[in-house]
Design a protein around this motif. Structure first.
Motif, mmCIF file in Angstrom:
data_model
loop_
_atom_site.group_PDB
_atom_site.id
_atom_site.type_symbol
_atom_site.label_atom_id
_atom_site.label_comp_id
_atom_site.label_asym_id
_atom_site.label_seq_id
_atom_site.Cartn_x
_atom_site.Cartn_y
_atom_site.Cartn_z
ATOM 1 N N GLY A 195 0.779 -1.234 0.000
ATOM 2 C CA GLY A 195 0.000 0.000 0.000
ATOM 3 C C GLY A 195 0.808 1.279 0.000
ATOM 4 N N VAL A 196 1.989 1.252 0.614
ATOM 5 C CA VAL A 196 2.811 2.455 0.742
ATOM 6 C C VAL A 196 4.164 2.195 0.097
ATOM 7 N N ALA A 226 -2.489 2.662 -1.809
ATOM 8 C CA ALA A 226 -3.110 2.026 -0.641
ATOM 9 C C ALA A 226 -4.487 1.460 -0.959
ATOM 10 N N GLU A 227 -5.287 2.222 -1.672
ATOM 11 C CA GLU A 227 -6.654 1.781 -1.960
ATOM 12 C C GLU A 227 -6.652 0.478 -2.755
ATOM 13 N N ASN A 228 -5.826 0.425 -3.791
ATOM 14 C CA ASN A 228 -5.762 -0.773 -4.627
ATOM 15 C C ASN A 228 -5.222 -1.968 -3.846
ATOM 16 N N ALA A 229 -4.155 -1.743 -3.070
ATOM 17 C CA ALA A 229 -3.506 -2.844 -2.359
ATOM 18 C C ALA A 229 -4.393 -3.401 -1.255
ATOM 19 N N TYR A 230 -4.961 -2.530 -0.433
ATOM 20 C CA TYR A 230 -5.750 -3.006 0.701
ATOM 21 C C TYR A 230 -7.078 -3.606 0.254
ATOM 22 N N SER A 231 -7.644 -3.078 -0.830
ATOM 23 C CA SER A 231 -8.881 -3.678 -1.344
ATOM 24 C C SER A 231 -8.602 -5.058 -1.937
ATOM 25 N N LYS A 266 -5.759 -13.838 -6.438
ATOM 26 C CA LYS A 266 -4.299 -13.846 -6.555
ATOM 27 C C LYS A 266 -3.827 -12.805 -7.569
ATOM 28 N N LEU A 267 -4.558 -12.681 -8.664
ATOM 29 C CA LEU A 267 -4.198 -11.698 -9.688
ATOM 30 C C LEU A 267 -4.229 -10.281 -9.123
ATOM 31 N N GLY A 268 -5.226 -9.978 -8.292
ATOM 32 C CA GLY A 268 -5.322 -8.650 -7.703
ATOM 33 C C GLY A 268 -4.141 -8.323 -6.815
ATOM 34 N N VAL A 269 -3.714 -9.291 -5.988
ATOM 35 C CA VAL A 269 -2.566 -9.061 -5.102
ATOM 36 C C VAL A 269 -1.282 -8.926 -5.915
ATOM 37 N N ILE A 270 -1.089 -9.803 -6.904
ATOM 38 C CA ILE A 270 0.114 -9.722 -7.747
ATOM 39 C C ILE A 270 0.158 -8.380 -8.469
ATOM 40 N N GLN A 271 -0.987 -7.937 -8.980
ATOM 41 C CA GLN A 271 -1.044 -6.653 -9.672
ATOM 42 C C GLN A 271 -0.693 -5.500 -8.728
ATOM 43 N N ALA A 272 -1.150 -5.577 -7.477
ATOM 44 C CA ALA A 272 -0.831 -4.533 -6.501
ATOM 45 C C ALA A 272 0.663 -4.478 -6.219
ATOM 46 N N LEU A 273 1.299 -5.646 -6.148
ATOM 47 C CA LEU A 273 2.751 -5.681 -5.931
ATOM 48 C C LEU A 273 3.507 -5.102 -7.129
ATOM 49 N N MET A 281 -15.446 -6.852 -6.005
ATOM 50 C CA MET A 281 -14.236 -6.016 -6.054
ATOM 51 C C MET A 281 -14.573 -4.550 -5.806
ATOM 52 N N GLU A 282 -15.662 -4.084 -6.407
ATOM 53 C CA GLU A 282 -16.051 -2.686 -6.234
ATOM 54 C C GLU A 282 -16.481 -2.420 -4.794
ATOM 55 N N ALA A 283 -17.177 -3.376 -4.172
ATOM 56 C CA ALA A 283 -17.566 -3.211 -2.769
ATOM 57 C C ALA A 283 -16.327 -3.109 -1.879
ATOM 58 N N CYS A 284 -15.329 -3.941 -2.136
ATOM 59 C CA CYS A 284 -14.082 -3.888 -1.361
ATOM 60 C C CYS A 284 -13.357 -2.571 -1.596
ATOM 61 N N ARG A 285 -13.267 -2.159 -2.856
ATOM 62 C CA ARG A 285 -12.563 -0.905 -3.180
ATOM 63 C C ARG A 285 -13.254 0.284 -2.538
ATOM 64 N N SER A 286 -14.574 0.333 -2.644
ATOM 65 C CA SER A 286 -15.327 1.444 -2.074
ATOM 66 C C SER A 286 -15.195 1.480 -0.553
ATOM 67 N N ALA A 287 -15.244 0.319 0.077
ATOM 68 C CA ALA A 287 -15.137 0.259 1.545
ATOM 69 C C ALA A 287 -13.755 0.717 2.006
ATOM 70 N N ILE A 288 -12.714 0.266 1.326
ATOM 71 C CA ILE A 288 -11.354 0.666 1.699
ATOM 72 C C ILE A 288 -11.139 2.158 1.440
ATOM 73 N N ALA A 289 -11.640 2.654 0.314
ATOM 74 C CA ALA A 289 -11.505 4.081 -0.001
ATOM 75 C C ALA A 289 -12.183 4.927 1.066
ATOM 76 N N HIS A 290 -13.355 4.507 1.497
ATOM 77 C CA HIS A 290 -14.089 5.243 2.531
ATOM 78 C C HIS A 290 -13.305 5.216 3.842
ATOM 79 N N MET A 291 -12.716 4.073 4.174
ATOM 80 C CA MET A 291 -11.945 3.965 5.404
ATOM 81 C C MET A 291 -10.710 4.862 5.374
ATOM 82 N N LEU A 292 -10.031 4.919 4.228
ATOM 83 C CA LEU A 292 -8.817 5.741 4.114
ATOM 84 C C LEU A 292 -9.115 7.221 4.168
ATOM 85 N N ASN A 293 -10.327 7.606 3.756
ATOM 86 C CA ASN A 293 -10.650 9.024 3.678
ATOM 87 C C ASN A 293 -11.338 9.571 4.909
#
Length: 498
Positions: A320-321, A329-334, A403-410, A485-497
């Motif tokens: 994330g950082v 952060a949003e992409n990685a944590y989601s 797995k693809l999402g985590v690899i892409q974040a890395l 995926m969108e629910a996870c992304r939206s939830a993490i984005a809301h938490m970060l903000n």
């Protein structure tokens, strides 16, 4: 005076606690072997709680209650919703199994399961060190009792003792780490800890020392190496219905605790804890996958598989950082959140099939017990096939998308060390495919032998229906992962903000 919003923030917990007490008392008057009234009331309670949390999550508001002790936000509510749904599945899968083994003489399975879930809820919504620890202890103490629920089984009792001793040690690590953070910052509030660090009002050496113990406690709850010692023995020794409960909602709670402590409280120390997570992830990939190859017991193999699977969650958290910049952060944590939910969904299927094949006097937990399953039941062999493909990360299952999402974040960090870790994770996933495909080979190409050869697969209609839907979701969310995926992304984005 406590305001209305404070009560609203913990409304699902109030419902869960009240109904757990009601169900415990109501069960005193239930005499049936399957405890049908207790079972139905438990499912109804969980369905109501899941609906409440889903409604709050879709509302998209963040509510702080009781002076900032608790927080109700989209991330916490979605995690609670999935934890409640996973507990429903655990009860459906485990009722007949538990009844055959004398574990339903009372309603402890249902009441303790609800209390364990309540502890997970408290952890997910905690915004204070004390509340995190309170929720953790409620969840784990209930889990210790559940593992020992089959009192006449020496293996289960041994597993409960190992779980209790090592769990108490890990809780001590976490508590000591939290006390060090409190001593360095002068506050127990997670947001206050971050503010103190950012203002330079905390001693860096004491913080990092406390951080080491906090990460050790988190690693135990995830079950990653080298804090994995309890996992294979408890997964194998506990009754399968309890193993499923340990491997579902508590993993969601562990992810929430990691987000609350590391991201919301200690993000300025990301450089330090990301290095720790990297070492844990590498060790878990190596030990989990290599040890799983040697296993003949399916539950033990899945335990070592869990060690490797949880390393992907750690990799998502550590991406994330980059160089002090939290842009990813949003992409990685989601991606880590999506991986956690997809893993829980898949592991429900695997242990559900194990319980489906088990019967009174026979535990179908050896890999050899699955020989010729396709000849006995093509439907359930196909469901297990979907589950194993998902765990191996083979498309189009949901495990591949995770797995693809985590690899892409890395890879998106652009850091050579993270890209090398992504390549290492892919190589270890290829190794992991061997022990998953071995089970598939046994199911489809080996002839059934022994006591399972002639045994008919008999199971309640609710178990068969839920297991089928569960397997189809593993496939369906792999083909159409966008909504989750969108629910996870939206939830993490809301938490970060917030």
């Amino acid at each position: 005076m406590i305001d209305r919003l404070s009560w609203l923030a913990i409304y699902p917990e109030i419902v869960l606690l009240a109904m757990a007490c009601v169900i415990l008392l109501m069960d005193l008057m239930v005499k049936g072997r399957l405890r049908t009234p207790t079972y139905l009331m438990s499912l109804l309670t969980l369905a109501v709680v899941a609906a409440l949390t889903a409604f709050f999550a879709q509302d998209g508001k963040t509510v702080y209650g009781f002076g900032g002790l608790v927080v109700s936000d989209p991330m916490s509510n979605w995690l609670k919703c999935f934890a409640a749904l996973s507990t429903i599945v655990c009860f459906v899968y485990g009722r007949a199994y538990a009844a055959d083994r004398g574990m339903l003489r009372g309603g402890e399975l249902f009441s303790m399961g609800l209390l364990s879930l309540l502890g997970a809820f408290v952890m997910v919504s905690a915004n204070n060190f004390l509340l995190i620890y309170l929720g953790l202890e409620l969840m784990t103490l209930s889990a210790y009792a559940l593992v020992a629920l089959r009192r006449d089984d020496a293996t289960a009792t041994e597993a409960a003792m190992k779980y209790f001793v090592l769990g108490a040690l890990a809780s001590g690590f976490l508590l000591y780490g939290l006390s060090m953070l409190y001593g360095a910052t002068g506050t127990l509030d997670i947001g206050g800890v971050r503010q103190a660090i950012e203002a330079g009002a905390a001693q860096k050496q004491v913080l990092v020392f406390g951080l080491v113990f906090v990460v050790a406690g988190l690693a135990f709850k995830f079950g990653v190496a080298p804090f994995h010692m309890w996992l294979p023995d408890v997964y194998q020794g506990a009754p399968t219905a309890i193993t499923l409960m340990i491997g579902s909602a508590p993993k969601i709670a562990a992810f929430a605790m990691a987000i609350r402590l590391l991201v919301e409280g200690l993000l300025p120390l990301a450089f330090d804890w990301q290095q720790m997570l990297a070492l844990l992830a590498i060790a878990s990939l190596l030990l989990g996958n290599l040890a799983a190859i040697a296993q003949t017991n399916l539950k033990r193999m899945l335990a070592y598989s869990t060690i490797a699977q949880m390393s992907f969650v750690l990799m998502g958290l550590m991406a994330g950082v980059t160089d002090g910049n939290p842009a990813g952060a949003e992409n990685a944590y989601s991606s880590a959140m999506f991986y956690t939910l997809s893993y829980v969904l898949t592991t429900l299927v695997s242990f559900g099939v194990i319980m489906l094949l088990a019967r009174q006097g026979f535990e179908s937990e050896e890999i050899a017990d699955f020989a010729g399953l396709n000849q006995r039941s093509p439907l359930f062999a196909g469901i297990m096939l979907i589950c194993l493909f998902s765990l191996a990360g083979i498309p189009p299952m949901v495990g591949f998308q995770a797995k693809l999402g985590v690899i892409q974040a890395l890879v998106s960090t652009g850091q050579s060390a993270y890209i090398a870790l992504a390549v290492f994770a892919i190589v270890m996933s290829l190794i992991a495919a061997f022990y998953y495909l071995r089970v598939i080979k046994v199911m489809y190409f080996d002839a059934p032998a022994g006591p399972q050869a002639q045994a008919a697969i008999a199971a309640p209609a609710d178990l068969r229906a839920v297991l089928t839907v569960n397997g189809l979701l593993v496939l369906g969310l792999g083909l159409l992962p966008g909504a989750l995926m969108e629910a996870c992304r939206s939830a993490i984005a809301h938490m970060l903000n917030t």
